[in-house]
Design an enzyme around this catalytic site. Structure first.
Site, PDB file in Angstrom:
ATOM      1  N   TYR A   1       0.746  -4.121  -5.036  1.00 51.07           N
ATOM      2  CA  TYR A   1       0.933  -3.282  -6.212  1.00 51.07           C
ATOM      3  C   TYR A   1       0.374  -3.923  -7.478  1.00 51.07           C
ATOM      4  O   TYR A   1       0.000  -3.231  -8.417  1.00 51.07           O
ATOM      5  CB  TYR A   1       2.426  -3.000  -6.435  1.00 51.07           C
ATOM      6  CG  TYR A   1       2.972  -1.866  -5.612  1.00 51.07           C
ATOM      7  CD1 TYR A   1       3.024  -1.950  -4.226  1.00 51.07           C
ATOM      8  CD2 TYR A   1       3.449  -0.717  -6.215  1.00 51.07           C
ATOM      9  CE1 TYR A   1       3.544  -0.908  -3.470  1.00 51.07           C
ATOM     10  CE2 TYR A   1       3.971   0.326  -5.466  1.00 51.07           C
ATOM     11  CZ  TYR A   1       4.017   0.219  -4.098  1.00 51.07           C
ATOM     12  OH  TYR A   1       4.537   1.250  -3.365  1.00 51.07           O
TER      13      TYR A   1
ATOM     14  N   LYS B   1       4.203  -9.471   8.391  1.00 41.57           N
ATOM     15  CA  LYS B   1       3.122  -9.222   9.346  1.00 41.57           C
ATOM     16  C   LYS B   1       2.380 -10.553   9.499  1.00 41.57           C
ATOM     17  O   LYS B   1       1.172 -10.666   9.230  1.00 41.57           O
ATOM     18  CB  LYS B   1       2.223  -8.089   8.806  1.00 41.57           C
ATOM     19  CG  LYS B   1       1.191  -7.581   9.777  1.00 41.57           C
ATOM     20  CD  LYS B   1       1.764  -6.710  10.880  1.00 41.57           C
ATOM     21  CE  LYS B   1       0.686  -6.348  11.887  1.00 41.57           C
ATOM     22  NZ  LYS B   1       1.220  -5.644  13.076  1.00 41.57           N
TER      23      LYS B   1
ATOM     24  N   ASP C   1       5.785  -3.582  11.923  1.00 40.88           N
ATOM     25  CA  ASP C   1       5.648  -2.423  12.819  1.00 40.88           C
ATOM     26  C   ASP C   1       6.856  -2.318  13.752  1.00 40.88           C
ATOM     27  O   ASP C   1       7.402  -1.234  13.982  1.00 40.88           O
ATOM     28  CB  ASP C   1       4.323  -2.483  13.603  1.00 40.88           C
ATOM     29  CG  ASP C   1       4.026  -3.843  14.198  1.00 40.88           C
ATOM     30  OD1 ASP C   1       4.758  -4.818  13.915  1.00 40.88           O
ATOM     31  OD2 ASP C   1       3.041  -3.952  14.965  1.00 40.88           O
TER      32      ASP C   1
ATOM     33  N   ASP D   1       8.453  -0.514   0.401  1.00 42.01           N
ATOM     34  CA  ASP D   1       8.300   0.861  -0.058  1.00 42.01           C
ATOM     35  C   ASP D   1       8.374   1.801   1.142  1.00 42.01           C
ATOM     36  O   ASP D   1       9.084   2.805   1.137  1.00 42.01           O
ATOM     37  CB  ASP D   1       6.951   1.015  -0.780  1.00 42.01           C
ATOM     38  CG  ASP D   1       6.725   2.438  -1.250  1.00 42.01           C
ATOM     39  OD1 ASP D   1       7.668   3.027  -1.815  1.00 42.01           O
ATOM     40  OD2 ASP D   1       5.616   2.966  -1.040  1.00 42.01           O
TER      41      ASP D   1
ATOM     42  N   ASP E   1      11.845   4.358   2.554  1.00 40.39           N
ATOM     43  CA  ASP E   1      11.796   5.820   2.732  1.00 40.39           C
ATOM     44  C   ASP E   1      12.240   6.162   4.151  1.00 40.39           C
ATOM     45  O   ASP E   1      12.983   7.113   4.378  1.00 40.39           O
ATOM     46  CB  ASP E   1      10.370   6.367   2.510  1.00 40.39           C
ATOM     47  CG  ASP E   1      10.192   6.966   1.122  1.00 40.39           C
ATOM     48  OD1 ASP E   1      10.808   6.429   0.176  1.00 40.39           O
ATOM     49  OD2 ASP E   1       9.449   7.952   0.990  1.00 40.39           O
TER      50      ASP E   1
HETATM   51  C1  IPM Z   1       9.315   3.982  -5.144  1.00 38.78           C
HETATM   52  C2  IPM Z   1       8.142   4.895  -5.414  1.00 38.78           C
HETATM   53  C3  IPM Z   1       7.133   4.139  -6.275  1.00 38.78           C
HETATM   54  C4  IPM Z   1       6.650   2.948  -5.476  1.00 38.78           C
HETATM   55  C5  IPM Z   1       5.935   4.974  -6.761  1.00 38.78           C
HETATM   56  C6  IPM Z   1       6.373   6.231  -7.466  1.00 38.78           C
HETATM   57  C7  IPM Z   1       5.010   4.156  -7.618  1.00 38.78           C
HETATM   58  O1  IPM Z   1       7.579   5.357  -4.238  1.00 38.78           O
HETATM   59  O2  IPM Z   1      10.009   3.593  -6.102  1.00 38.78           O
HETATM   60  O3  IPM Z   1       9.555   3.657  -3.991  1.00 38.78           O
HETATM   61  O4  IPM Z   1       5.725   3.066  -4.668  1.00 38.78           O
HETATM   62  O5  IPM Z   1       7.210   1.873  -5.652  1.00 38.78           O
HETATM   63 MN    MN Z   2       8.594   4.677  -2.457  1.00 36.67          MN
END
Ligand code: IPM
Ligand code: MN
Length: 354
Positions: free
Chosen positions: A142, A190, A222, A246, A250
């Site tokens: 990032y 990884k 993975d 990240d 999710d």
């Molecule tokens: C998160 C989001 C952010 C990230 C985006 C919106 C930049 O997906 O907070 O997880 O990738 O960190």
């Molecule tokens: Mn995210």
């Protein structure tokens, strides 16, 4: 206690869920006798519209002066269809992470009994799952430089960089949480491919020795993606670098049955930020249907981590659980055939329990 809170509602459903969180914070302050000082500032698309900058200096100053930041969401569809837009709301989030030194993003994944049946996974797999994902937030792909395009535009590159101090800092934080919990830490990397991951693993093997009471497990990312779905209950604390974190968080969020339930804390060098993990959900903005519980549970994390007031945090969590048991929930988590309630009604219900 005096509690100075910066409110950054942001975009989409951000303002309406932050409003519910504020009501709950006020109810807690009243019950426990705290003095609240709240100030609001712009971030995201709302800030671009007003100032041209998604994280204005004035917002940064307010964050630096506050004990904690209560953050809604950022993102607006008008930028999604324009990949050439010079400033994007997401840049505000990245700038805030960097300038506040938000090096650790903590996302607790816990299941709620009344939601277990809504998980896409079988109930016996998710019932009782309870783990913490700790994501490094200010390093890796990032922020690594160089990043960009070749002159002819046909080659693009990102750089993944990690330094020893960055890795040590996040690992020690993760061990600290593991010690307070079930004493198991899964280090996700990884290392079979990436140099940065090999440095992570090398440092983890050193630090591991300082925490003999914690069982350290190493896992390739993975494999971790698979194990999260196969046996979420086998995790206690997981720690990983920015991009892996990240993606995995999710994935982890669906275990609980709804993205609308998950809070997060970003621990900073200067101040810490508390926000729901869901985004700005523009389709629901202004309709009073968004689930405010992730924001309300983020307020609980704020009391716990920023103010060190665990009783207040527990009061919020109990109120959320009670309200859910009474069926006062928004449509995203209402069982089929049961009534659902508005964003503001869910907030009122949680407040009444407090
Ligand atoms: C998160 C989001 C952010 C990230 C985006 C919106 C930049 O997906 O907070 O997880 O990738 O960190
Ligand atoms: Mn995210």
């Amino acid at each position: 206690m005096k509690l100075h809170i910066a409110l950054l509602p942001g975009d989409g459903i951000g303002p309406e869920i932050i409003q519910q969180g504020r009501k709950v914070i006020r109810a807690v302050a009243n019950r426990f006798g705290h003095e609240l000082h709240e100030r609001e500032a712009l971030v995201g698309a709302a800030a671009i519209d007003a100032t041209g900058n998604p994280y204005p200096d004035e917002t940064h100053r307010l964050c630096m002066e506050s004990d904690a930041v209560f953050f809604g969401a950022i993102g607006h569809p008008k930028y999604d269809h324009d990949p050439s837009a010079k400033v994007r709301p997401e840049q505000g989030l990245l700038a805030m992470r960097q300038r506040l030194g938000l090096y650790a993003n903590i996302r607790p994944v816990t299941t709620f009994p009344s939601l277990v049946r809504q998980s896409p996974l079988q109930s016996h797999l998710v019932e009782g799952a309870d783990f913490l994902c700790i994501r490094e937030l200010t390093g890796g792909l990032y922020f690594g430089r160089p990043q960009g395009r070749s002159e002819d535009g046909n080659t693009a590159y990102d750089t993944c960089v990690y330094t020893r101090p960055e890795i040590e800092r996040i690992l020690r934080l993760a061990y600290g949480y593991a010690l307070q919990r079930r004493k198991k830490l899964t280090v996700v990397d990884k290392a079979n491919v990436l140099a940065t991951s090999r440095l992570w693993r090398e440092i983890a093997r050193e630090i591991e020795k300082e925490y003999p009471d914690v069982e350290t497990e190493y896992m390739f990312v993975d494999n971790a993606a698979m194990r999260l779905i196969q046996s979420p209950k086998s995790f206690d604390v997981m720690v990983t670098e920015n991009m892996f974190g990240d993606i995995l968080t999710d994935e982890a969020s669906v275990i609980t049955g709804s993205l609308g339930m998950l809070p997060s804390a970003s621990i900073g060098l200067h101040t810490s930020v508390f926000e729901p993990i869901h985004g700005s959900y523009p389709q629901a903005a202004g309709r009073n249907i968004a689930n405010p519980l992730a924001a309300i549970l983020s307020a609980a994390l704020m009391f716990e981590y920023a103010f060190r007031l665990p009783e207040e945090a527990a009061a919020i969590r109990q109120a959320v659980a009670a309200s859910m048991e009474n069926g006062i929930v928004t449509e995203d988590i209402a069982p089929a055939g049961s009534p659902s309630y508005a964003t503001s009604q869910v907030g009122d219900s949680v407040c009444s329990h407090i």
